[in-house]
Design a protein around this motif. Sequence first.
Motif, PDB file in Angstrom:
ATOM      1  N   LEU A  81      89.101   3.420 -35.507  1.00  0.00           N
ATOM      2  CA  LEU A  81      88.190   4.419 -36.078  1.00  0.00           C
ATOM      3  C   LEU A  81      87.875   4.337 -37.510  1.00  0.00           C
ATOM      4  CD1 LEU A  81      89.669   7.596 -34.290  1.00  0.00           C
ATOM      5  CD2 LEU A  81      87.594   6.266 -33.519  1.00  0.00           C
ATOM      6  N   ASP A  82      88.539   3.407 -38.238  1.00  0.00           N
ATOM      7  CA  ASP A  82      88.406   3.224 -39.579  1.00  0.00           C
ATOM      8  C   ASP A  82      87.865   1.914 -39.736  1.00  0.00           C
ATOM      9  OD1 ASP A  82      90.631   1.713 -38.793  1.00  0.00           O
ATOM     10  OD2 ASP A  82      91.944   2.409 -40.663  1.00  0.00           O
ATOM     11  N   ALA A  83      87.241   1.245 -38.857  1.00  0.00           N
ATOM     12  CA  ALA A  83      86.620   0.001 -38.852  1.00  0.00           C
ATOM     13  C   ALA A  83      85.477   0.215 -39.824  1.00  0.00           C
ATOM     14  CB  ALA A  83      86.337  -0.667 -37.561  1.00  0.00           C
ATOM     15  N   PRO A  84      84.935  -0.943 -40.628  1.00  0.00           N
ATOM     16  CA  PRO A  84      83.777  -0.927 -41.309  1.00  0.00           C
ATOM     17  C   PRO A  84      82.613  -0.222 -40.226  1.00  0.00           C
ATOM     18  CG  PRO A  84      84.876  -2.961 -41.712  1.00  0.00           C
ATOM     19  CD  PRO A  84      85.638  -2.340 -40.586  1.00  0.00           C
ATOM     20  N   VAL A  85      81.785   0.592 -40.769  1.00  0.00           N
ATOM     21  CA  VAL A  85      80.581   0.985 -40.007  1.00  0.00           C
ATOM     22  C   VAL A  85      79.594  -0.095 -39.591  1.00  0.00           C
ATOM     23  CG1 VAL A  85      78.488   2.176 -40.462  1.00  0.00           C
ATOM     24  CG2 VAL A  85      80.472   3.131 -41.506  1.00  0.00           C
ATOM     25  N   ILE A  86      79.465  -1.102 -40.337  1.00  0.00           N
ATOM     26  CA  ILE A  86      78.384  -2.227 -39.896  1.00  0.00           C
ATOM     27  C   ILE A  86      79.037  -2.842 -38.671  1.00  0.00           C
ATOM     28  CG2 ILE A  86      79.677  -4.105 -41.342  1.00  0.00           C
ATOM     29  CD1 ILE A  86      75.851  -3.727 -40.473  1.00  0.00           C
ATOM     30  N   SER A  87      80.657  -3.037 -38.486  1.00  0.00           N
ATOM     31  CA  SER A  87      81.000  -3.612 -37.266  1.00  0.00           C
ATOM     32  C   SER A  87      80.726  -2.815 -36.177  1.00  0.00           C
ATOM     33  CB  SER A  87      82.632  -3.760 -37.404  1.00  0.00           C
ATOM     34  OG  SER A  87      82.743  -4.702 -38.545  1.00  0.00           O
ATOM     35  N   ARG A  88      81.129  -1.529 -36.231  1.00  0.00           N
ATOM     36  CA  ARG A  88      80.758  -0.617 -35.221  1.00  0.00           C
ATOM     37  C   ARG A  88      79.134  -0.426 -34.768  1.00  0.00           C
ATOM     38  NH1 ARG A  88      83.429   4.970 -36.260  1.00  0.00           N
ATOM     39  NH2 ARG A  88      83.084   5.221 -34.086  1.00  0.00           N
ATOM     40  N   LEU A  89      78.346  -0.765 -35.879  1.00  0.00           N
ATOM     41  CA  LEU A  89      76.981  -0.712 -35.578  1.00  0.00           C
ATOM     42  C   LEU A  89      76.703  -1.820 -34.596  1.00  0.00           C
ATOM     43  CD1 LEU A  89      75.346   0.713 -38.667  1.00  0.00           C
ATOM     44  CD2 LEU A  89      76.077   1.887 -36.681  1.00  0.00           C
ATOM     45  N   HIS A  90      77.170  -2.953 -34.862  1.00  0.00           N
ATOM     46  CA  HIS A  90      76.764  -4.313 -34.101  1.00  0.00           C
ATOM     47  C   HIS A  90      77.323  -4.068 -32.658  1.00  0.00           C
ATOM     48  CE1 HIS A  90      76.740  -6.624 -38.088  1.00  0.00           C
ATOM     49  NE2 HIS A  90      75.551  -6.215 -37.981  1.00  0.00           N
ATOM     50  N   LEU A  91      78.279  -3.446 -32.536  1.00  0.00           N
ATOM     51  CA  LEU A  91      79.025  -3.171 -31.409  1.00  0.00           C
ATOM     52  C   LEU A  91      77.794  -1.997 -30.353  1.00  0.00           C
ATOM     53  CD1 LEU A  91      80.742  -3.236 -29.182  1.00  0.00           C
ATOM     54  CD2 LEU A  91      82.362  -1.551 -30.182  1.00  0.00           C
ATOM     55  N   VAL A  92      77.411  -1.270 -31.251  1.00  0.00           N
ATOM     56  CA  VAL A  92      76.476  -0.273 -30.474  1.00  0.00           C
ATOM     57  C   VAL A  92      75.188  -0.928 -29.832  1.00  0.00           C
ATOM     58  CG1 VAL A  92      74.773   1.921 -30.972  1.00  0.00           C
ATOM     59  CG2 VAL A  92      77.461   1.828 -31.898  1.00  0.00           C
ATOM     60  N   ASN A  93      74.737  -1.851 -30.888  1.00  0.00           N
ATOM     61  CA  ASN A  93      73.408  -2.652 -30.633  1.00  0.00           C
ATOM     62  C   ASN A  93      73.709  -3.521 -29.358  1.00  0.00           C
ATOM     63  OD1 ASN A  93      72.070  -5.346 -31.200  1.00  0.00           O
ATOM     64  ND2 ASN A  93      70.866  -3.782 -31.901  1.00  0.00           N
ATOM     65  N   LEU A  94      74.587  -4.028 -29.166  1.00  0.00           N
ATOM     66  CA  LEU A  94      74.959  -4.865 -28.028  1.00  0.00           C
ATOM     67  C   LEU A  94      75.333  -3.912 -26.781  1.00  0.00           C
ATOM     68  CD1 LEU A  94      75.739  -7.483 -26.677  1.00  0.00           C
ATOM     69  CD2 LEU A  94      78.021  -7.230 -27.199  1.00  0.00           C
ATOM     70  N   GLN A  95      75.794  -3.017 -26.908  1.00  0.00           N
ATOM     71  CA  GLN A  95      75.934  -1.926 -26.012  1.00  0.00           C
ATOM     72  C   GLN A  95      74.738  -1.401 -25.597  1.00  0.00           C
ATOM     73  OE1 GLN A  95      78.669   0.847 -27.950  1.00  0.00           O
ATOM     74  NE2 GLN A  95      80.188   0.645 -26.376  1.00  0.00           N
ATOM     75  N   GLY A  96      73.750  -1.132 -26.539  1.00  0.00           N
ATOM     76  CA  GLY A  96      72.416  -0.847 -25.810  1.00  0.00           C
ATOM     77  C   GLY A  96      71.784  -1.859 -25.134  1.00  0.00           C
ATOM     78  N   LEU A  97      71.797  -3.057 -25.456  1.00  0.00           N
ATOM     79  CA  LEU A  97      71.116  -4.170 -24.809  1.00  0.00           C
ATOM     80  C   LEU A  97      71.583  -4.328 -23.440  1.00  0.00           C
ATOM     81  CD1 LEU A  97      71.180  -6.980 -27.511  1.00  0.00           C
ATOM     82  CD2 LEU A  97      69.350  -5.707 -26.716  1.00  0.00           C
ATOM     83  N   LEU A  98      73.102  -4.017 -22.980  1.00  0.00           N
ATOM     84  CA  LEU A  98      73.442  -4.126 -22.013  1.00  0.00           C
ATOM     85  C   LEU A  98      73.121  -2.956 -21.150  1.00  0.00           C
ATOM     86  CD1 LEU A  98      77.051  -5.472 -22.820  1.00  0.00           C
ATOM     87  CD2 LEU A  98      75.526  -6.710 -21.551  1.00  0.00           C
ATOM     88  N   ALA A  99      73.011  -1.674 -21.560  1.00  0.00           N
ATOM     89  CA  ALA A  99      72.673  -0.772 -20.869  1.00  0.00           C
ATOM     90  C   ALA A  99      71.226  -1.039 -20.441  1.00  0.00           C
ATOM     91  CB  ALA A  99      72.721   0.603 -21.920  1.00  0.00           C
ATOM     92  N   HIS A 100      70.395  -1.561 -21.209  1.00  0.00           N
ATOM     93  CA  HIS A 100      68.944  -1.642 -20.917  1.00  0.00           C
ATOM     94  C   HIS A 100      69.056  -2.635 -19.796  1.00  0.00           C
ATOM     95  CE1 HIS A 100      66.254  -0.187 -23.975  1.00  0.00           C
ATOM     96  NE2 HIS A 100      67.077  -0.657 -24.786  1.00  0.00           N
ATOM     97  N   HIS A 101      69.997  -3.900 -19.646  1.00  0.00           N
ATOM     98  CA  HIS A 101      69.738  -4.642 -18.667  1.00  0.00           C
ATOM     99  C   HIS A 101      70.249  -4.080 -17.258  1.00  0.00           C
ATOM    100  CE1 HIS A 101      70.633  -8.235 -16.063  1.00  0.00           C
ATOM    101  NE2 HIS A 101      71.990  -7.502 -15.983  1.00  0.00           N
TER     102      HIS A 101
END
Length: 601
Positions: free
Chosen positions: A286-306
């Motif tokens: 939970l205390d990881a850098p925001v930018i790392s979590r945002l990249h994860l969100v981006n990938l999750q969004g791509l997979l959800a699209h697929h």
Amino acid sequence: ALAAATGGLPFAVVEGARALAADPASPPRHAPLPPGLAPEVLRALATVAVLGSSFDTDEFLALTGLDDVAAYAVLDAGLAARLLRRTEQGFTFGHALQRETLLERWTGPGGRRAAHLAAARALQQLDRSPGRIGHHLVQAGQAAAAVPWVLRAAETEAALGAHRDALVLLDQVRAAATGEDVGRLLALRADLLEACGDLASVDAYREALAAVSDPVRRTRVRTRLARAATRRGDLETATAALEGLPLDGGSNDGELLVARGSLAFYRRDFAAADDAVAQARQRLALDAPVISRLHLVNLQGLLAHHRGEWFQQFRAELRAGVQRADLALGFFDSHLCVAEYLLYGPTPYDEVLELAAELRRTAERAGLLHAVAFAGALRGEAALLKGDLDLAEAELAEAADLHHALEAPAGEAHSLQRLAEVHLRRGDPAVATPLLQRALPLARWSTIAPCLLPRLYGTMIEAAEDPERARAVVDRAEATLGPAGDDQCSFCAIMLAAPAARTCAAAGDLDRARHWLTVAERSVARWEGTAWQGALLEARAALARAEGDGGGAARLSAGAAELFDAAGQPLDAARCRATAEPAAVPAPRAARVPVSGPPPA
């Protein structure tokens, strides 16, 4: 005489008039500095003028070396002569010409460097911002000494999202960096270029990698090189960058897993991408850098699209993003096209408008301008579909301007495309077309081009002056996205497929109309239960009309109107209702023979 002496410059006229009032016998002249000030006053003010237009009392004392009594006497004299003005932070010069005149007359060209060096030392003693210290060291010709200060300043600018400003700072000292500072500077520069969506980021990461010797930093640079190369479609470079990088329990593991997952996604190894996401979610605390979590969100969004999921929980995630302003930027950029589910699904437009307003208020309080811009665009889209064109125009124009100022090409292209739709709904394609031409290159080079290009070409079809030009836009879209539309988002494909099917049908090219209708059907299957069902019926009606089935076309158009009414889209419903009369159905046209040669420009 005064106007002639000053050239009519308003500031010079005013100051010259004051000089004449003080001494009517003196000839009219251009006098930036007020008369009557003692040389020691001017010299002291020239010393602090090197700091810029503003300064505070501590800085004045540190630079001039005066005691409190003498210092305040100088400041009072400057205020009395209108050479200085008080501010909440201290003092400011009355006019830039006065400050420049002080510097020229009392320091001279040769003394500027010494003045800047003295300013840098004074600011260091006072623990002022690294950016100011670095600036004065650079101006003093001490670029090597400025490197660590400029690096700190650039990192701060980068954290605030001022990526281009940070790049300018780094370029001032890039040639003077030595040792470990070289790798640190080049790695930061590459990160900034990537944040700006600059295609040069891949080469910048390569340059940084050659200069970085620290193993931890090298791993991070290789990870980010892979991420940047994957986004550019250079999967070979991404594979080479990730080869041999281990998960060692360090802070880079989360980014590394996301980079592996992104590469797997674009290699169409979706199982590996899902596995990387699952591991990354466990590694990123939970205390990881925001930018790392945002990249994860981006990938999750791509997979959800697929996967073509409906995103029933998207509204809940959206509300969670509202409460986490620090995650708003990346979360919404990652879900820009998925957010369309809110607009074309069962959520009432009034609720979308309120949700977007809530997001904007939170983002404004947090100072997250990217999220403010996204919220404005979302609000403008909802107003457009609802039929409130005035509100839509105001929100989308503001969102486009803000995205432009923030150097966010995807958001700007998206806002411009929707703004063009507003003008089309008003029957003004002459205003819409230039907006689309502005948006096209922005969309093409954005990180979500597969989502933006279909909707842009779809709107360009609607804006075409006549059926033949509309059909040419379809050819252009096929040349860009592939004849089967493989290079477009499966969700967003409907935004091109529906108008392309209608246009090909109207042009008599029934084979291509059926092809685009098939693409639309596949896309709409991912949007089940949304207003896109109405768009699909409208496309089927166009094909039926072209095949000579006037009654079937009328029924399909009427059904589309009902679906648009149910979705709360009155303008789309009215368009379909206008074509629902069988008497309005024209005779079928001859099939269009494709013309060989390159697609139209």
